[in-house]
Design an enzyme around this catalytic site. Structure first.
Site, PDB file in Angstrom:
ATOM      1  N   GLU A  16       2.149   3.954  -3.697  1.00 14.55           N
ATOM      2  CA  GLU A  16       0.764   4.174  -4.107  1.00 14.55           C
ATOM      3  C   GLU A  16       0.674   5.062  -5.338  1.00 14.55           C
ATOM      4  O   GLU A  16      -0.137   4.821  -6.229  1.00 14.55           O
ATOM      5  CB  GLU A  16      -0.030   4.782  -2.952  1.00 14.55           C
ATOM      6  N   ILE A 102      -6.380   6.421  -1.836  1.00 10.02           N
ATOM      7  CA  ILE A 102      -5.878   5.192  -1.227  1.00 10.02           C
ATOM      8  C   ILE A 102      -5.160   5.509   0.088  1.00 10.02           C
ATOM      9  O   ILE A 102      -4.649   6.613   0.271  1.00 10.02           O
ATOM     10  CB  ILE A 102      -4.931   4.428  -2.202  1.00 10.02           C
ATOM     11  N   CYS A 103      -5.115   4.523   0.968  1.00 12.17           N
ATOM     12  CA  CYS A 103      -4.386   4.581   2.228  1.00 12.17           C
ATOM     13  C   CYS A 103      -5.054   5.567   3.176  1.00 12.17           C
ATOM     14  O   CYS A 103      -6.221   5.427   3.494  1.00 12.17           O
ATOM     15  CB  CYS A 103      -2.911   4.888   1.961  1.00 12.17           C
ATOM     16  N   ALA A 104      -4.362   6.601   3.614  1.00  7.34           N
ATOM     17  CA  ALA A 104      -4.963   7.613   4.492  1.00  7.34           C
ATOM     18  C   ALA A 104      -5.737   8.660   3.704  1.00  7.34           C
ATOM     19  O   ALA A 104      -6.593   9.348   4.257  1.00  7.34           O
ATOM     20  CB  ALA A 104      -3.886   8.289   5.333  1.00  7.34           C
TER      21      ALA A 104
END
Length: 181
Positions: A16, A102-104
């Site tokens: 990421e 992004i993501c968590a």
């Protein structure tokens, strides 16, 4: 030239971070990798060390067009524990400038109340931590000055969404074509 700052905390998701930086630099955005650890070398969630450009305390953020948070664990928790970063994110958001995660990592924005009334996406299982958000499972979501990405396999869509916000649709499309997306 537009300026982005991407923050590296121990345990960040390497794909990421690097994927986002790559897309933005291809689109002629100046990106600075900022370490939150006190060391320029930061180890990611999968043991890959990345050299940052600067330490958090060394950077002047006044010209930041976007502040970017990669996810990963325990990287997201380490981002969330950094009070200076949280203050910076809040100021950036309140100034009407972009914040992206992004993501968590969108849970950091959720915890700050920056997602209230906004559409946002997050890695599956973290939806409850997007306080006040309309949760989406889209690859990437831009709502006002907040940009969120779903997860590591969707990093190109996330990066291109940031790029489009900063440099326009044409530059994002040209960059995507160069990446064969």
């Amino acid at each position: 030239m537009k300026k982005a700052f991407l923050f590296l905390a121990s345990g960040f998701e390497e794909t990421e971070a690097i994927g986002t930086v790559d897309v933005l630099r291809r689109g002629s955005v100046e990106v600075t990798l900022v370490s939150l650890t006190g060391n320029k070398m930061v180890e990611g969630a999968h043991g890959i060390e990345v050299a940052s450009d600067a330490l958090f305390e060394e950077v002047d953020y006044k010209d930041a067009d976007v502040l970017v948070l990669p996810g990963g664990m325990p990287g997201t928790n380490n981002l969330n524990a950094h009070e200076g970063l949280k203050t910076l994110l809040t100021r950036q958001y309140e100034a009407g400038k972009y914040v992206a995660a992004i993501c968590a990592a969108p849970i950091v924005l959720g915890g700050l109340g920056l997602l209230k009334g906004k559409k946002a996406t997050v890695y599956p299982g973290f939806e409850a931590q997007l306080t006040g958000a309309e949760v989406s499972s889209d690859a990437a979501v831009k709502d006002g000055n907040v940009i969120t990405g779903h997860g590591p396999g969707l990093v190109y869509q996330f990066g291109l969404t940031i790029l489009e916000a900063l440099r326009g649709k044409e530059v994002a499309e040209e960059t995507a074509a160069g990446l064969l997306l």
